[in-house]
Motif scaffolding. Sequence first.
Motif, PDB file in Angstrom:
ATOM      1  N   ALA A 288      -5.152   7.336   9.074  1.00 47.27           N
ATOM      2  CA  ALA A 288      -6.159   6.430   9.609  1.00 47.27           C
ATOM      3  C   ALA A 288      -6.652   5.432   8.567  1.00 47.27           C
ATOM      4  CB  ALA A 288      -7.335   7.240  10.162  1.00 47.27           C
ATOM      5  N   ILE A 289      -6.895   5.894   7.350  1.00 45.24           N
ATOM      6  CA  ILE A 289      -7.446   4.979   6.347  1.00 45.24           C
ATOM      7  C   ILE A 289      -6.428   3.923   5.956  1.00 45.24           C
ATOM      8  CG2 ILE A 289      -6.786   6.318   4.299  1.00 45.24           C
ATOM      9  CD1 ILE A 289     -10.012   4.241   4.897  1.00 45.24           C
ATOM     10  N   GLU A 290      -5.143   4.230   6.043  1.00 41.77           N
ATOM     11  CA  GLU A 290      -4.144   3.214   5.733  1.00 41.77           C
ATOM     12  C   GLU A 290      -4.032   2.179   6.838  1.00 41.77           C
ATOM     13  OE1 GLU A 290      -2.311   2.475   2.818  1.00 41.77           O
ATOM     14  OE2 GLU A 290      -4.035   3.710   2.316  1.00 41.77           O
TER      15      GLU A 290
ATOM     16  N   GLY B 200       3.150  10.449  -6.693  1.00 39.29           N
ATOM     17  CA  GLY B 200       4.145  10.731  -7.713  1.00 39.29           C
ATOM     18  C   GLY B 200       3.522  10.903  -9.091  1.00 39.29           C
ATOM     19  N   GLY B 201       2.493  10.108  -9.384  1.00 38.66           N
ATOM     20  CA  GLY B 201       1.824  10.229 -10.676  1.00 38.66           C
ATOM     21  C   GLY B 201       1.135  11.567 -10.847  1.00 38.66           C
TER      22      GLY B 201
ATOM     23  N   ARG C  66       0.821  -1.202   0.000  1.00 35.78           N
ATOM     24  CA  ARG C  66       0.000   0.000   0.000  1.00 35.78           C
ATOM     25  C   ARG C  66       0.862   1.263   0.000  1.00 35.78           C
ATOM     26  NH1 ARG C  66      -5.458  -0.677   0.759  1.00 35.78           N
ATOM     27  NH2 ARG C  66      -5.613   1.493   1.435  1.00 35.78           N
ATOM     28  N   MET C  67       2.043   1.198   0.617  1.00 36.32           N
ATOM     29  CA  MET C  67       2.946   2.344   0.575  1.00 36.32           C
ATOM     30  C   MET C  67       3.385   2.614  -0.865  1.00 36.32           C
ATOM     31  SD  MET C  67       6.566   2.886   2.587  1.00 36.32           S
ATOM     32  CE  MET C  67       5.830   2.374   4.126  1.00 36.32           C
ATOM     33  N   ALA C  68       3.702   1.551  -1.589  1.00 38.15           N
ATOM     34  CA  ALA C  68       4.085   1.721  -2.993  1.00 38.15           C
ATOM     35  C   ALA C  68       2.918   2.257  -3.817  1.00 38.15           C
ATOM     36  CB  ALA C  68       4.570   0.389  -3.554  1.00 38.15           C
ATOM     37  N   MET C  69       1.724   1.734  -3.555  1.00 38.72           N
ATOM     38  CA  MET C  69       0.550   2.172  -4.303  1.00 38.72           C
ATOM     39  C   MET C  69       0.253   3.645  -4.057  1.00 38.72           C
ATOM     40  SD  MET C  69      -3.290   0.551  -4.139  1.00 38.72           S
ATOM     41  CE  MET C  69      -3.534   1.058  -2.424  1.00 38.72           C
ATOM     42  N   GLN C  70       0.262   4.058  -2.780  1.00 40.58           N
ATOM     43  CA  GLN C  70      -0.037   5.453  -2.464  1.00 40.58           C
ATOM     44  C   GLN C  70       1.088   6.367  -2.943  1.00 40.58           C
ATOM     45  OE1 GLN C  70      -2.878   6.127  -1.678  1.00 40.58           O
ATOM     46  NE2 GLN C  70      -3.766   4.434  -0.541  1.00 40.58           N
TER      47      GLN C  70
ATOM     48  N   ALA D 158      -1.863  16.719   1.540  1.00 40.60           N
ATOM     49  CA  ALA D 158      -1.675  16.316   2.937  1.00 40.60           C
ATOM     50  C   ALA D 158      -2.298  14.949   3.188  1.00 40.60           C
ATOM     51  CB  ALA D 158      -2.282  17.361   3.869  1.00 40.60           C
ATOM     52  N   PHE D 159      -3.454  14.704   2.578  1.00 42.46           N
ATOM     53  CA  PHE D 159      -4.075  13.383   2.702  1.00 42.46           C
ATOM     54  C   PHE D 159      -3.165  12.317   2.104  1.00 42.46           C
ATOM     55  CE2 PHE D 159      -6.613   9.968   0.844  1.00 42.46           C
ATOM     56  CZ  PHE D 159      -7.328   9.536   1.951  1.00 42.46           C
ATOM     57  N   GLY D 160      -2.602  12.599   0.928  1.00 39.49           N
ATOM     58  CA  GLY D 160      -1.719  11.635   0.297  1.00 39.49           C
ATOM     59  C   GLY D 160      -0.491  11.333   1.138  1.00 39.49           C
TER      60      GLY D 160
END
Length: 286
Positions: free
Chosen positions: A179-181, A14-15, A5-9, A122-124
Amino acid sequence: FALFRMAMQGATIGGAALGGAMIAAMDPGWVLAIDAASFALAGALRAFLDVSHVPPRAPGGGLLADLRDGWQEFIGRPWLWSIVAQFSVVVAAVGAAESVYGPLVARDDLGGARPWGFALAAFGVGTLGGAFLMTRWKPRRLLLAGTLCVFPLALPSAGLAVPLPVAGLCVVMFVSGVAIEVFGVSWMTTMHQEIPEEKLSRVSAYDWFGSVAMMPVATALAGPVEALVGRSRALWGCAALIVLVTGAVLFVPEVRNLTRATSEVVAARALRPSSADAEGSVGRLG
């Protein structure tokens, strides 16, 4: 799962940054063309996956049989269908607040799109922080920890209802991202721990469908609801819905009591898959 999930987020953040830089440097049409090519590249990369160790499976009974089979697995676990029902409301409320009301609040009260972009950034960053936290923290009661971390998702709606200044809004967006992570990693771990591997894709289909089913309805109704009760009350309503359904799901005993399997249990399952799976859920509850 935390690293995944760290890679995905991280790729999401980055995208977005790369897309903005490309838009500044070239025509948007070319950017969209490059984006399309990236999908083709991602698909091609799957050809390099080594699946030789995966044993062949017998053909299924067809689409309807698979749907029935997945439904039985889904409905037979109260922790599963209750949290999916919870998230059908949570995702709808968050979607209405952040996709419809958020940009409007930014335009009317915060000075335009730029501060809302800071809040989303900030959310990201918060999602990256939450994923990093879960590489270190392994809560014993997975669903309890994850569900408690759904409550902060009400904060952005409340912050927009006030509305908070940009700095305060960035803080609550960061907290909700963390929190969502925590929930996301806990949920993925629980699904892979509790659902038989050969049933996982079918159950996940019901999970995703139920979780996002109300999103189109919520975004479509956001405008009429604002016209009826006002934007601030609509946002407070979004926050209240998130708190209400999250509090309700804590009354499900399995949500409170299901625990993370120890390495010994995982090893026992690998040696005795049928008997361990039959006893696993009962042994971990209570």
